[in-house]
Design a protein around this motif. Sequence first.
Motif, PDB file in Angstrom:
ATOM      1  N   HIS A   1      19.463  16.970  25.925  1.00  0.00           N
ATOM      2  CA  HIS A   1      19.257  15.552  25.628  1.00  0.00           C
ATOM      3  C   HIS A   1      20.315  15.005  24.677  1.00  0.00           C
ATOM      4  N   ASN A   2      20.887  15.864  23.809  1.00  0.00           N
ATOM      5  CA  ASN A   2      21.858  15.367  22.837  1.00  0.00           C
ATOM      6  C   ASN A   2      23.241  15.138  23.432  1.00  0.00           C
ATOM      7  N   ALA A   3      23.411  15.412  24.720  1.00  0.00           N
ATOM      8  CA  ALA A   3      24.646  14.959  25.365  1.00  0.00           C
ATOM      9  C   ALA A   3      24.696  13.436  25.373  1.00  0.00           C
ATOM     10  N   LEU A   4      23.538  12.810  25.424  1.00  0.00           N
ATOM     11  CA  LEU A   4      23.451  11.348  25.410  1.00  0.00           C
ATOM     12  C   LEU A   4      22.849  10.808  24.116  1.00  0.00           C
ATOM     13  N   MET A   5      21.923  11.542  23.533  1.00  0.00           N
ATOM     14  CA  MET A   5      21.132  11.045  22.410  1.00  0.00           C
ATOM     15  C   MET A   5      21.759  11.461  21.079  1.00  0.00           C
ATOM     16  N   PRO A   6      22.192  10.488  20.259  1.00  0.00           N
ATOM     17  CA  PRO A   6      22.702  10.841  18.931  1.00  0.00           C
ATOM     18  C   PRO A   6      21.633  11.572  18.132  1.00  0.00           C
ATOM     19  N   ASP A   7      22.072  12.469  17.263  1.00  0.00           N
ATOM     20  CA  ASP A   7      21.144  13.315  16.521  1.00  0.00           C
ATOM     21  C   ASP A   7      20.822  12.689  15.169  1.00  0.00           C
ATOM     22  N   ALA A   8      19.621  12.159  15.044  1.00  0.00           N
ATOM     23  CA  ALA A   8      19.147  11.606  13.763  1.00  0.00           C
ATOM     24  C   ALA A   8      18.184  12.558  13.075  1.00  0.00           C
ATOM     25  N   GLY A   9      18.057  13.773  13.618  1.00  0.00           N
ATOM     26  CA  GLY A   9      17.257  14.793  12.976  1.00  0.00           C
ATOM     27  C   GLY A   9      15.763  14.524  13.008  1.00  0.00           C
ATOM     28  N   PHE A  10      15.049  15.291  12.198  1.00  0.00           N
ATOM     29  CA  PHE A  10      13.594  15.188  12.110  1.00  0.00           C
ATOM     30  C   PHE A  10      13.168  13.770  11.742  1.00  0.00           C
ATOM     31  N   THR A  11      13.925  13.135  10.848  1.00  0.00           N
ATOM     32  CA  THR A  11      13.598  11.774  10.433  1.00  0.00           C
ATOM     33  C   THR A  11      13.620  10.825  11.617  1.00  0.00           C
ATOM     34  N   GLY A  12      14.709  10.871  12.394  1.00  0.00           N
ATOM     35  CA  GLY A  12      14.821   9.977  13.538  1.00  0.00           C
ATOM     36  C   GLY A  12      13.757  10.243  14.577  1.00  0.00           C
TER      37      GLY A  12
ATOM     38  N   LEU B   1      10.965   7.517  15.988  1.00  0.00           N
ATOM     39  CA  LEU B   1      10.838   7.149  17.401  1.00  0.00           C
ATOM     40  C   LEU B   1       9.390   7.199  17.868  1.00  0.00           C
ATOM     41  N   GLY B   2       8.567   7.970  17.187  1.00  0.00           N
ATOM     42  CA  GLY B   2       7.142   8.020  17.511  1.00  0.00           C
ATOM     43  C   GLY B   2       6.881   8.420  18.952  1.00  0.00           C
ATOM     44  N   ASP B   3       6.047   7.638  19.634  1.00  0.00           N
ATOM     45  CA  ASP B   3       5.668   7.950  21.010  1.00  0.00           C
ATOM     46  C   ASP B   3       6.824   7.835  21.991  1.00  0.00           C
ATOM     47  N   HIS B   4       7.924   7.217  21.559  1.00  0.00           N
ATOM     48  CA  HIS B   4       9.087   7.092  22.459  1.00  0.00           C
ATOM     49  C   HIS B   4       9.902   8.380  22.524  1.00  0.00           C
ATOM     50  N   LEU B   5       9.713   9.286  21.549  1.00  0.00           N
ATOM     51  CA  LEU B   5      10.599  10.452  21.431  1.00  0.00           C
ATOM     52  C   LEU B   5      10.649  11.281  22.698  1.00  0.00           C
ATOM     53  N   TRP B   6       9.517  11.818  23.137  1.00  0.00           N
ATOM     54  CA  TRP B   6       9.541  12.778  24.229  1.00  0.00           C
ATOM     55  C   TRP B   6       9.928  12.162  25.565  1.00  0.00           C
ATOM     56  N   PRO B   7       9.528  10.926  25.878  1.00  0.00           N
ATOM     57  CA  PRO B   7      10.051  10.316  27.113  1.00  0.00           C
ATOM     58  C   PRO B   7      11.575  10.155  27.089  1.00  0.00           C
TER      59      PRO B   7
END
Length: 306
Positions: A194-205, A209-215
């Motif tokens: 997923h991090n090929a596209l998604m910037p890494d904001a770590g545990f905080t990010g 993101l809440g419920d949006h994270l896993w989708p």
Amino acid sequence: MPTQGTAAAAPLPLRDLLVELGDLKRVRSAGRAGSIAERLFAQGWGALTGGAAPETVALQVTASALAATRLCDIDAAFLVAAGLDDEQASAVLVAGFDAVTEQVDPVLRDRLRAFLRPSQEALPAGPLPDFVAAQAQQPRAGVTCPGKPRILLEPPENHAEHCLIVAVYGVVLSPFYRADPTVVFLAAMAHHFHNALMPDAGFTGEMLLGDHLWPIVARCSERSLNELEPSLRETVRSARAVLPDDATAEGRAFHAADSIDRVLQIAQHLRAASLTMDTVLGDMELVHAGPVKDFQDRVLRDMRIP
């Protein structure tokens, strides 16, 4: 391996080797782009897309990483270019491998050493999926915790380096967990798709993101998976099934490797910050034995260095 009670959850005798292997994220050489870990990540994926058997890729890449732990970029290509024949080059690589693998499971060690023999065919070099370069360009987040400022440690590792080291750790750790090293290797190589596209904001990010994270993670991961041809895609997808938990031997080997690498990455920065001249000049013999050592010691003493 027992998983309950007071049984060890990880093999302590391998600790020093894992610390050394992690430094492959930081070793670079003239004329070669990226660290050794970054280049091995690309080599592994190129071999997989080129049709090599996943088991062969897992063992060859791991053997190369182990030899490089002490030899760095004095690899087969350099040794042959420098005038050694295949037998001589192999002997050097095996010497480097043997210097660090005393604590590796003996059966696995023999299998890995065989991949440094001159009779071993080179891995194919297939086309690199876009996610390989993207992960090499994607920095890791550093130390993050919800509600607290990020701690950035420079230079950051990238996701290609992290995935490769976790994959190699996973192979080395696999006998302890009685895990299939190939599955652990593939899962680790693909665990940050997923991090090929998604910037890494770590545990905080992730928490923000809440419920949006896993989708989001699922959609971005699927984009990377879809860059692979169908057969390889399903093999990698199957290996990634061990990622969510530690219910399988492969899951335990992966999560052990992942957590060890994440913490050792930070420990490396702390180790560098606490380095002393006693260690450098004494333990590590920065000015080492040779025909001019006495003169060099006098120079340093008279210059009051350190």
